[in-house]
Design a protein around this motif. Structure first.
Motif, PDB file in Angstrom:
ATOM      1  N   ILE A 156      42.763  50.896  32.738  1.00 14.71           N
ATOM      2  CA  ILE A 156      43.947  51.496  32.294  1.00 14.71           C
ATOM      3  C   ILE A 156      44.999  50.295  32.348  1.00 14.71           C
ATOM      4  CG2 ILE A 156      45.758  53.031  32.603  1.00 14.71           C
ATOM      5  CD1 ILE A 156      43.822  55.240  33.728  1.00 14.71           C
ATOM      6  N   GLY A 157      45.046  49.435  33.250  1.00 10.56           N
ATOM      7  CA  GLY A 157      46.237  48.306  33.471  1.00 10.56           C
ATOM      8  C   GLY A 157      45.735  47.417  32.168  1.00 10.56           C
ATOM      9  N   LEU A 158      44.275  47.096  31.964  1.00  5.48           N
ATOM     10  CA  LEU A 158      43.792  46.361  31.076  1.00  5.48           C
ATOM     11  C   LEU A 158      44.331  46.710  29.615  1.00  5.48           C
ATOM     12  CD1 LEU A 158      42.146  43.631  30.342  1.00  5.48           C
ATOM     13  CD2 LEU A 158      40.130  45.231  30.389  1.00  5.48           C
ATOM     14  N   VAL A 159      44.116  47.926  29.459  1.00  2.45           N
ATOM     15  CA  VAL A 159      44.694  48.693  28.119  1.00  2.45           C
ATOM     16  C   VAL A 159      45.916  48.544  27.912  1.00  2.45           C
ATOM     17  CG1 VAL A 159      44.264  50.545  26.495  1.00  2.45           C
ATOM     18  CG2 VAL A 159      42.352  49.747  28.067  1.00  2.45           C
ATOM     19  N   ARG A 160      46.754  49.044  28.875  1.00  5.51           N
ATOM     20  CA  ARG A 160      48.289  49.421  28.904  1.00  5.51           C
ATOM     21  C   ARG A 160      49.106  48.290  28.723  1.00  5.51           C
ATOM     22  NH1 ARG A 160      50.217  55.038  28.698  1.00  5.51           N
ATOM     23  NH2 ARG A 160      51.906  53.581  29.012  1.00  5.51           N
ATOM     24  N   LEU A 161      48.866  47.136  29.660  1.00  3.98           N
ATOM     25  CA  LEU A 161      49.790  46.436  29.827  1.00  3.98           C
ATOM     26  C   LEU A 161      49.978  45.426  28.732  1.00  3.98           C
ATOM     27  CD1 LEU A 161      49.025  45.429  33.673  1.00  3.98           C
ATOM     28  CD2 LEU A 161      50.879  46.788  32.747  1.00  3.98           C
ATOM     29  N   PRO A 162      51.241  44.920  28.387  1.00  3.47           N
ATOM     30  CA  PRO A 162      51.475  44.114  27.258  1.00  3.47           C
ATOM     31  C   PRO A 162      50.896  42.977  27.103  1.00  3.47           C
ATOM     32  CG  PRO A 162      53.668  44.516  28.384  1.00  3.47           C
ATOM     33  CD  PRO A 162      52.451  45.009  29.250  1.00  3.47           C
ATOM     34  N   HIS A 163      51.115  41.920  28.173  1.00  2.00           N
ATOM     35  CA  HIS A 163      51.022  40.419  27.883  1.00  2.00           C
ATOM     36  C   HIS A 163      49.564  40.292  28.452  1.00  2.00           C
ATOM     37  CE1 HIS A 163      55.148  40.062  26.338  1.00  2.00           C
ATOM     38  NE2 HIS A 163      55.600  40.776  27.421  1.00  2.00           N
ATOM     39  N   PHE A 164      49.071  39.088  28.183  1.00  2.66           N
ATOM     40  CA  PHE A 164      47.817  38.300  28.714  1.00  2.66           C
ATOM     41  C   PHE A 164      47.906  38.459  30.270  1.00  2.66           C
ATOM     42  CE2 PHE A 164      45.354  34.794  30.084  1.00  2.66           C
ATOM     43  CZ  PHE A 164      43.861  35.469  30.038  1.00  2.66           C
ATOM     44  N   PHE A 165      48.720  37.771  30.696  1.00  2.91           N
ATOM     45  CA  PHE A 165      48.943  37.553  32.360  1.00  2.91           C
ATOM     46  C   PHE A 165      49.007  38.819  32.931  1.00  2.91           C
ATOM     47  CE2 PHE A 165      50.575  33.565  30.441  1.00  2.91           C
ATOM     48  CZ  PHE A 165      49.403  32.762  31.065  1.00  2.91           C
ATOM     49  N   GLN A 166      49.583  39.795  32.637  1.00  2.00           N
ATOM     50  CA  GLN A 166      49.708  41.209  33.235  1.00  2.00           C
ATOM     51  C   GLN A 166      48.420  41.830  32.904  1.00  2.00           C
ATOM     52  OE1 GLN A 166      53.049  42.869  31.066  1.00  2.00           O
ATOM     53  NE2 GLN A 166      54.474  41.967  32.477  1.00  2.00           N
ATOM     54  N   ARG A 167      47.645  41.809  31.603  1.00  2.00           N
ATOM     55  CA  ARG A 167      46.461  42.294  31.718  1.00  2.00           C
ATOM     56  C   ARG A 167      45.416  41.809  32.489  1.00  2.00           C
ATOM     57  NH1 ARG A 167      47.687  42.449  25.722  1.00  2.00           N
ATOM     58  NH2 ARG A 167      46.492  40.211  25.792  1.00  2.00           N
ATOM     59  N   ILE A 168      45.370  40.532  32.698  1.00  2.00           N
ATOM     60  CA  ILE A 168      44.303  39.822  33.455  1.00  2.00           C
ATOM     61  C   ILE A 168      44.434  40.168  35.091  1.00  2.00           C
ATOM     62  CG2 ILE A 168      45.397  37.700  33.861  1.00  2.00           C
ATOM     63  CD1 ILE A 168      41.668  37.958  33.068  1.00  2.00           C
ATOM     64  N   HIS A 169      45.636  40.455  35.412  1.00  2.00           N
ATOM     65  CA  HIS A 169      46.026  40.414  36.692  1.00  2.00           C
ATOM     66  C   HIS A 169      45.474  41.976  37.452  1.00  2.00           C
ATOM     67  CE1 HIS A 169      47.881  40.152  40.700  1.00  2.00           C
ATOM     68  NE2 HIS A 169      48.645  41.508  40.494  1.00  2.00           N
ATOM     69  N   GLY A 170      45.466  42.955  36.731  1.00  2.00           N
ATOM     70  CA  GLY A 170      45.120  44.106  36.969  1.00  2.00           C
ATOM     71  C   GLY A 170      43.466  44.210  37.461  1.00  2.00           C
ATOM     72  N   PRO A 171      42.782  43.735  36.477  1.00  2.00           N
ATOM     73  CA  PRO A 171      41.349  44.072  36.562  1.00  2.00           C
ATOM     74  C   PRO A 171      40.774  42.934  37.515  1.00  2.00           C
ATOM     75  CG  PRO A 171      41.636  43.991  34.002  1.00  2.00           C
ATOM     76  CD  PRO A 171      43.041  43.830  34.876  1.00  2.00           C
ATOM     77  N   ALA A 172      41.523  41.726  37.609  1.00  2.00           N
ATOM     78  CA  ALA A 172      41.232  40.637  38.615  1.00  2.00           C
ATOM     79  C   ALA A 172      40.979  41.239  39.759  1.00  2.00           C
ATOM     80  CB  ALA A 172      41.957  39.344  38.378  1.00  2.00           C
ATOM     81  N   ILE A 173      41.912  42.123  40.190  1.00  2.00           N
ATOM     82  CA  ILE A 173      42.164  42.670  41.684  1.00  2.00           C
ATOM     83  C   ILE A 173      41.342  43.817  41.834  1.00  2.00           C
ATOM     84  CG2 ILE A 173      43.778  43.503  43.406  1.00  2.00           C
ATOM     85  CD1 ILE A 173      45.844  41.613  42.360  1.00  2.00           C
ATOM     86  N   THR A 174      41.528  44.692  40.872  1.00  2.00           N
ATOM     87  CA  THR A 174      40.804  46.129  41.110  1.00  2.00           C
ATOM     88  C   THR A 174      39.202  45.843  40.977  1.00  2.00           C
ATOM     89  OG1 THR A 174      41.115  46.599  38.715  1.00  2.00           O
ATOM     90  CG2 THR A 174      42.798  47.409  40.217  1.00  2.00           C
ATOM     91  N   VAL A 175      38.712  44.921  40.032  1.00  2.00           N
ATOM     92  CA  VAL A 175      37.292  44.785  40.114  1.00  2.00           C
ATOM     93  C   VAL A 175      36.725  44.458  41.369  1.00  2.00           C
ATOM     94  CG1 VAL A 175      35.581  43.322  39.100  1.00  2.00           C
ATOM     95  CG2 VAL A 175      37.144  44.521  37.500  1.00  2.00           C
ATOM     96  N   THR A 176      37.429  43.572  42.083  1.00  2.00           N
ATOM     97  CA  THR A 176      36.880  43.132  43.304  1.00  2.00           C
ATOM     98  C   THR A 176      36.772  44.358  44.288  1.00  2.00           C
ATOM     99  OG1 THR A 176      37.847  41.109  42.768  1.00  2.00           O
ATOM    100  CG2 THR A 176      37.220  41.355  45.216  1.00  2.00           C
ATOM    101  N   LEU A 177      37.896  45.201  44.474  1.00  2.00           N
ATOM    102  CA  LEU A 177      37.805  46.187  45.500  1.00  2.00           C
ATOM    103  C   LEU A 177      37.055  47.283  45.202  1.00  2.00           C
ATOM    104  CD1 LEU A 177      39.233  47.342  47.937  1.00  2.00           C
ATOM    105  CD2 LEU A 177      41.258  48.176  46.524  1.00  2.00           C
ATOM    106  N   GLY A 178      37.220  47.627  44.001  1.00  2.00           N
ATOM    107  CA  GLY A 178      36.279  48.716  43.462  1.00  2.00           C
ATOM    108  C   GLY A 178      34.922  48.459  43.539  1.00  2.00           C
ATOM    109  N   ALA A 179      34.547  47.401  42.937  1.00  2.00           N
ATOM    110  CA  ALA A 179      33.147  47.121  43.030  1.00  2.00           C
ATOM    111  C   ALA A 179      32.707  46.987  44.749  1.00  2.00           C
ATOM    112  CB  ALA A 179      32.768  45.743  42.463  1.00  2.00           C
ATOM    113  N   GLY A 180      33.437  46.335  45.434  1.00  2.00           N
ATOM    114  CA  GLY A 180      33.153  46.297  47.127  1.00  2.00           C
ATOM    115  C   GLY A 180      32.910  47.695  47.488  1.00  2.00           C
ATOM    116  N   CYS A 181      33.694  48.585  46.990  1.00  2.00           N
ATOM    117  CA  CYS A 181      33.631  50.060  47.734  1.00  2.00           C
ATOM    118  C   CYS A 181      32.448  50.722  47.100  1.00  2.00           C
ATOM    119  CB  CYS A 181      34.841  50.923  47.205  1.00  2.00           C
ATOM    120  SG  CYS A 181      36.494  50.447  47.938  1.00  2.00           S
TER     121      CYS A 181
END
Length: 125
Positions: free
Chosen positions: A32-57
């Motif tokens: 959702i952060g990837l889709v909703r956030l307006p700028h590139f640096f904001q969009r990359i931040h959400g998936p970079a962190i959440t993919v690591t934690l979500g995939a780990g779980c």
């Protein structure tokens, strides 16, 4: 070998369920952060962190489930988790640095700045 999913003990079913739900929610929030956030640096931040934690779980839940189901230690998921934990943040950082240098070169080419800073700091602000 026919797995009997109904015979899994509660001490395995409960953590597996909680880890799957938590991992799924974290990955969904990142998407959702990837889709909703307006700028590139904001969009990359959400998936970079959440993919690591979500995939780990999700991978830890998989490890617990198959360890209990097969009555032996299954550690393949630990290797995958370690690989994701090591590579996902590095790849995200490299993508962000590439974008910073792209912005810097575009500003220098357009003549908007003479300094080597991508986002120049002005003391008046």
């Amino acid at each position: 070998m026919s797995p009997d999913f109904a015979s899994l003990p509660l001490w395995v079913s409960l953590p597996v369920t909680l880890l799957l739900v938590l991992g799924s929610l974290v990955v969904l929030i990142g998407a959702i952060g990837l889709v909703r956030l307006p700028h590139f640096f904001q969009r990359i931040h959400g998936p970079a962190i959440t993919v690591t934690l979500g995939a780990g779980c999700i991978l830890i839940a998989s490890m617990l489930f198959f360890t209990a189901l097969q009555s032996r230690l299954v550690i393949h998921e630990l290797l995958i988790t370690a690989f994701i934990l090591l590579t996902a943040p590095v790849v995200a950082m490299l993508i962000m640095r590439t974008a910073v240098y792209r912005d810097l070169r575009a500003r220098q080419r357009d003549g908007k700045t003479e300094s080597n800073e991508v986002y120049p700091f002005s003391p008046d602000e």
